[in-house]
Design a protein around this motif. Structure first.
Motif, short mmCIF file in Angstrom:
data_model
loop_
_atom_site.label_atom_id
_atom_site.label_comp_id
_atom_site.label_asym_id
_atom_site.label_seq_id
_atom_site.Cartn_x
_atom_site.Cartn_y
_atom_site.Cartn_z
N ARG A 93 -11.85 88.96 -20.05
CA ARG A 93 -11.50 88.11 -21.19
C ARG A 93 -10.16 87.41 -20.95
NH1 ARG A 93 -13.05 92.45 -24.63
NH2 ARG A 93 -11.05 92.42 -25.76
N VAL A 94 -9.28 88.03 -20.18
CA VAL A 94 -8.02 87.37 -19.82
C VAL A 94 -8.31 86.13 -18.98
CG1 VAL A 94 -5.96 87.59 -18.39
CG2 VAL A 94 -6.50 89.35 -20.07
N LEU A 95 -9.23 86.26 -18.01
CA LEU A 95 -9.60 85.09 -17.22
C LEU A 95 -10.28 84.03 -18.07
CD1 LEU A 95 -10.98 86.74 -13.93
CD2 LEU A 95 -8.67 85.86 -14.38
N GLU A 96 -11.16 84.48 -18.97
CA GLU A 96 -11.88 83.54 -19.84
C GLU A 96 -10.95 82.88 -20.85
OE1 GLU A 96 -14.86 86.08 -21.45
OE2 GLU A 96 -16.12 86.00 -19.64
N ALA A 97 -9.77 83.42 -21.05
CA ALA A 97 -8.82 82.81 -21.99
C ALA A 97 -8.44 81.39 -21.58
CB ALA A 97 -7.56 83.68 -22.10
N PHE A 98 -8.62 81.08 -20.29
CA PHE A 98 -8.22 79.76 -19.80
C PHE A 98 -9.29 78.70 -20.04
CE2 PHE A 98 -5.42 82.65 -17.65
CZ PHE A 98 -4.23 81.95 -17.55
N ARG A 99 -10.44 79.11 -20.60
CA ARG A 99 -11.50 78.15 -20.90
C ARG A 99 -10.97 77.09 -21.88
NH1 ARG A 99 -16.96 78.98 -20.52
NH2 ARG A 99 -16.65 81.24 -20.46
N ASP A 100 -11.14 75.83 -21.52
CA ASP A 100 -10.76 74.67 -22.35
C ASP A 100 -9.25 74.51 -22.53
OD1 ASP A 100 -13.46 74.05 -22.74
OD2 ASP A 100 -13.58 75.35 -24.51
N SER A 101 -8.45 75.28 -21.80
CA SER A 101 -6.99 75.11 -21.89
C SER A 101 -6.55 73.95 -21.00
CB SER A 101 -6.28 76.40 -21.46
OG SER A 101 -4.88 76.20 -21.44
N ASP A 102 -5.64 73.14 -21.49
CA ASP A 102 -5.14 72.01 -20.72
C ASP A 102 -3.75 72.24 -20.15
OD1 ASP A 102 -7.43 70.44 -21.19
OD2 ASP A 102 -6.67 69.86 -23.16
N ALA A 103 -3.21 73.44 -20.34
CA ALA A 103 -1.84 73.72 -19.90
C ALA A 103 -1.73 75.21 -19.60
CB ALA A 103 -0.84 73.32 -20.97
N PRO A 104 -0.67 75.61 -18.88
CA PRO A 104 -0.45 77.05 -18.64
C PRO A 104 -0.39 77.81 -19.96
CG PRO A 104 1.03 75.74 -17.28
CD PRO A 104 0.37 74.78 -18.22
N LEU A 105 -0.80 79.06 -19.92
CA LEU A 105 -0.81 79.91 -21.12
C LEU A 105 0.30 80.95 -21.05
CD1 LEU A 105 -4.65 80.63 -21.52
CD2 LEU A 105 -3.28 78.84 -22.65
N SER A 106 0.97 81.15 -22.17
CA SER A 106 1.96 82.21 -22.27
C SER A 106 1.25 83.54 -22.46
CB SER A 106 2.90 81.95 -23.45
OG SER A 106 2.17 82.06 -24.68
N LEU A 107 2.00 84.63 -22.35
CA LEU A 107 1.41 85.95 -22.59
C LEU A 107 0.88 86.06 -24.02
CD1 LEU A 107 3.74 88.56 -20.81
CD2 LEU A 107 1.31 88.10 -20.34
#
Length: 261
Positions: A27-41
């Motif tokens: 789910r951590v990897l899937e958190a990047f789905r549809d994100s357009d920028a780096p994600l914070s913790l």
């Protein structure tokens, strides 16, 4: 629980053999789905539906393994090259993609328009091969990009291979949204397109995903006689009338799909 969690993950939670810690990591990897920028913790934690401390440990582990990295400005995290290694292995070992590649290349040389292969995954069609034409927007060049099944040429083609009760179930569960002003979201209108596809042996979608685009879709049957995916051929309405495009490319797409079985 994260609202982004996929149905497969929800079903896995009740499986006694399922490894819950592995599910959190995925789910951590899937958190990047549809994100357009780096994600914070904090963003990863929220999207994955886990605590911040769990997100921190999982992110650290993925960084050590080469699947995630710190962004250049140090303010967030991105997926890293290790993910591409997994993607490469998936693509080279997938039997349909291996069979389809030379056929798609010949089809692209013949039609001189964009040719795609998408795989059927319930509510979405996932692009596994993309052979571009002379002009493309960025997302239309990327393997792994997915589009809704209910409003795409390939989606209508695979739905046309399914029994009506399964079609109705998929449509009732779909999150209907207009991708363009012409995207069909009325279930009855979509069923009419599916019936036309059954009659013609191919679908014709006009401006469903991109304005100015016309697309033909032909389903590819799997070994179980269920749809495994579809061929899409896309052209520009500034160059093609829809019926002219159908006459020109539909027979070629159908022949290519038959050759992949």
């Amino acid at each position: 629980m994260s609202p982004k969690m996929q149905p497969k993950a929800l079903r896995a939670q009740s499986d006694p053999v399922f490894v819950q810690s592995l599910g959190k990591a995925m789910r951590v990897l899937e958190a990047f789905r549809d994100s357009d920028a780096p994600l914070s913790l904090a963003e990863i934690s929220s999207r994955a539906g886990i605590t911040r401390s769990a997100a921190q440990r999982i992110v650290h582990s993925f960084r050590q393994l080469g699947y995630m990295r710190l962004s250049d400005d140090g303010r967030g995290f991105l997926l890293d090259l290790g993910i591409l290694d997994l993607t490469y292995n998936y693509l080279r070992m997938h039997p349909l993609i291996r069979r389809a590649t030379p056929i798609l290349q010949e089809l692209r040389r013949t039609v001189r328009e964009r040719v795609d292969l998408s795989l059927f995954d319930g509510q979405r069609m996932v692009y596994a091969a993309r052979l571009q034409s002379k002009r493309e927007v960025f997302f239309a060049t990327l393997i792994g990009h997915s589009v809704p099944t209910y409003c795409t040429s390939g989606g209508w083609a695979v739905l046309a291979m399914l029994p009506d009760d399964e079609v109705n179930m998929l449509l009732s569960a779909a999150e209907m949204r207009q991708v363009t002003p012409r995207t069909l979201t009325d279930p009855q209108a979509i069923r009419e397109q599916i019936e036309l596809t059954r009659q013609n042996g191919h679908s014709l979608a006009i401006e469903q995903i991109l304005m100015g685009e016309v697309a033909i879709g032909v389903a590819i049957s799997g070994s179980d006689n269920r749809p495994a995916g579809a061929i899409h051929i896309a052209g520009n309405l500034s160059e093609w009338q829809p019926e002219e495009f159908r006459r020109h490319v539909a027979p070629l797409a159908s022949a290519a799909a038959s050759a992949m079985i």
